[in-house]
Design a protein around this motif. Structure first.
Motif, PDB file in Angstrom:
ATOM      1  N   VAL A 144      36.731 -19.045 -15.135  1.00  0.00           N
ATOM      2  CA  VAL A 144      37.833 -18.083 -15.139  1.00  0.00           C
ATOM      3  C   VAL A 144      37.531 -16.959 -16.125  1.00  0.00           C
ATOM      4  O   VAL A 144      37.706 -15.770 -15.819  1.00  0.00           O
ATOM      5  N   ILE A 145      37.068 -17.328 -17.311  1.00  0.00           N
ATOM      6  CA  ILE A 145      36.739 -16.330 -18.319  1.00  0.00           C
ATOM      7  C   ILE A 145      35.633 -15.415 -17.823  1.00  0.00           C
ATOM      8  O   ILE A 145      35.688 -14.187 -17.994  1.00  0.00           O
ATOM      9  N   ASP A 146      34.617 -15.995 -17.169  1.00  0.00           N
ATOM     10  CA  ASP A 146      33.502 -15.198 -16.648  1.00  0.00           C
ATOM     11  C   ASP A 146      33.993 -14.167 -15.640  1.00  0.00           C
ATOM     12  O   ASP A 146      33.583 -13.002 -15.666  1.00  0.00           O
ATOM     13  N   GLU A 147      34.872 -14.593 -14.727  1.00  0.00           N
ATOM     14  CA  GLU A 147      35.375 -13.679 -13.695  1.00  0.00           C
ATOM     15  C   GLU A 147      36.185 -12.553 -14.323  1.00  0.00           C
ATOM     16  O   GLU A 147      36.066 -11.385 -13.924  1.00  0.00           O
ATOM     17  N   LEU A 148      37.015 -12.877 -15.301  1.00  0.00           N
ATOM     18  CA  LEU A 148      37.830 -11.852 -15.953  1.00  0.00           C
ATOM     19  C   LEU A 148      36.948 -10.867 -16.719  1.00  0.00           C
ATOM     20  O   LEU A 148      37.183  -9.654 -16.684  1.00  0.00           O
ATOM     21  N   GLU A 149      35.933 -11.387 -17.415  1.00  0.00           N
ATOM     22  CA  GLU A 149      35.026 -10.504 -18.151  1.00  0.00           C
ATOM     23  C   GLU A 149      34.297  -9.569 -17.191  1.00  0.00           C
ATOM     24  O   GLU A 149      34.111  -8.383 -17.470  1.00  0.00           O
ATOM     25  N   ASP A 150      33.874 -10.112 -16.031  1.00  0.00           N
ATOM     26  CA  ASP A 150      33.193  -9.279 -15.034  1.00  0.00           C
ATOM     27  C   ASP A 150      34.119  -8.193 -14.511  1.00  0.00           C
ATOM     28  O   ASP A 150      33.703  -7.042 -14.311  1.00  0.00           O
ATOM     29  N   ALA A 151      35.386  -8.555 -14.279  1.00  0.00           N
ATOM     30  CA  ALA A 151      36.348  -7.585 -13.748  1.00  0.00           C
ATOM     31  C   ALA A 151      36.584  -6.457 -14.747  1.00  0.00           C
ATOM     32  O   ALA A 151      36.632  -5.277 -14.380  1.00  0.00           O
ATOM     33  N   VAL A 152      36.736  -6.809 -16.025  1.00  0.00           N
ATOM     34  CA  VAL A 152      36.953  -5.794 -17.056  1.00  0.00           C
ATOM     35  C   VAL A 152      35.731  -4.889 -17.183  1.00  0.00           C
ATOM     36  O   VAL A 152      35.842  -3.658 -17.264  1.00  0.00           O
ATOM     37  N   ALA A 153      34.531  -5.495 -17.170  1.00  0.00           N
ATOM     38  CA  ALA A 153      33.303  -4.710 -17.298  1.00  0.00           C
ATOM     39  C   ALA A 153      33.121  -3.781 -16.101  1.00  0.00           C
ATOM     40  O   ALA A 153      32.684  -2.631 -16.240  1.00  0.00           O
ATOM     41  N   LEU A 154      33.481  -4.280 -14.924  1.00  0.00           N
ATOM     42  CA  LEU A 154      33.331  -3.480 -13.710  1.00  0.00           C
ATOM     43  C   LEU A 154      34.268  -2.278 -13.742  1.00  0.00           C
ATOM     44  O   LEU A 154      33.884  -1.162 -13.368  1.00  0.00           O
ATOM     45  N   MET A 155      35.494  -2.491 -14.229  1.00  0.00           N
ATOM     46  CA  MET A 155      36.455  -1.396 -14.310  1.00  0.00           C
ATOM     47  C   MET A 155      35.988  -0.352 -15.313  1.00  0.00           C
ATOM     48  O   MET A 155      36.078   0.865 -15.066  1.00  0.00           O
ATOM     49  N   ALA A 156      35.477  -0.801 -16.452  1.00  0.00           N
ATOM     50  CA  ALA A 156      34.989   0.134 -17.465  1.00  0.00           C
ATOM     51  C   ALA A 156      33.817   0.951 -16.927  1.00  0.00           C
ATOM     52  O   ALA A 156      33.723   2.163 -17.153  1.00  0.00           O
TER      53      ALA A 156
END
Length: 234
Positions: A144-156
């Motif tokens: 879950v943490i990995d997916e959220l980190e990926d989503a935040v990085a992708l948005m940035a």
């Protein structure tokens, strides 16, 4: 000319054979998620109206059918391949939609179904607003943490590289926010009326709404006021 068919359940699962095709001009059918378009952009893909490579998650789309009728190359996601008979066509929508009796899935709930643990890196205001104690990091599954980190990085990354994204403001995104909220409400209301939810659609609409939250948070972050961490903390 090629059609890259992604699995609508796992659109981020790009076929290895498709990667060399995605480094130039690419066109999409309208339902392909924007986050997948960003991933392909990172591979060098440039979005154009019409291209030799068409990416889709809908094998019944008119453009897809027309191109396949012209015998264009079809590159499918691994999860869509038939193990014993790779040349078989995908099951028709009617067959795929046939009623089945699914097994009851086991759902892992962060924190074992409740929120508890030590207060971690927060302030009194956040605790007062939350009205509960924060979870510890170890209670949240790593996936879950990995997916959220990926989503935040992708948005940035999107706001650094995407011309359209860079032009957006809180106000300009309101139309999309209202649309996504209404679509989520429709799925929930339909599920309440039918007595069961279309879980795949519910997940999809929630992800669309999360994208809006990430977008607004990153715009605020660019102004230097707050980021998604502050939003989550609040």
């Amino acid at each position: 000319m090629s059609v890259v068919l992604l699995d609508p359940r796992f659109p981020a699962m790009l076929p290895v054979d498709a990667v060399p095709l995605l480094g130039g001009d690419v066109s999409y059918t309208e339902e392909v998620p924007v986050r997948i378009r960003w991933v392909i952009a990172d591979l060098g893909g440039h979005t154009v109206e019409e291209a030799e490579v068409l990416v889709t998650t809908d094998p019944e789309n008119e453009q897809v059918v027309a191109r396949l009728n012209r015998r264009e190359e079809l590159v499918r996601s691994p999860s869509l391949l038939v193990a014993m008979e790779p040349d078989r066509e995908l099951e028709s929508a009617a067959i795929a939609a046939a009623p089945q009796v699914p097994e009851t899935p086991e759902i892992d709930v962060s924190g074992g179904g409740y929120v508890d643990g030590e207060i971690v890196g927060t302030d009194e205001h956040t605790v007062a607003v939350a009205g509960m104690r924060r979870t510890t990091r170890t209670e949240v599954p790593g996936s879950v943490i990995d997916e959220l980190e990926d989503a935040v990085a992708l948005m940035a990354r999107a706001l650094r590289q995407g011309e359209w994204e860079q032009e957006q403001t809180h106000a300009s995104l309101l139309t999309y926010l209202r649309e996504e909220t209404e679509e989520l409400a429709e799925v929930i209301e339909a599920g309440d009326a039918a007595g069961s939810y279309d879980e795949q659609e519910l997940c999809k609409e929630l992800s669309d709404l999360l994208l809006q939250v990430l977008f607004h948070a990153e715009i605020a972050n660019r102004r230097g006021f707050f980021d998604i961490g502050h939003v989550a903390g609040a």
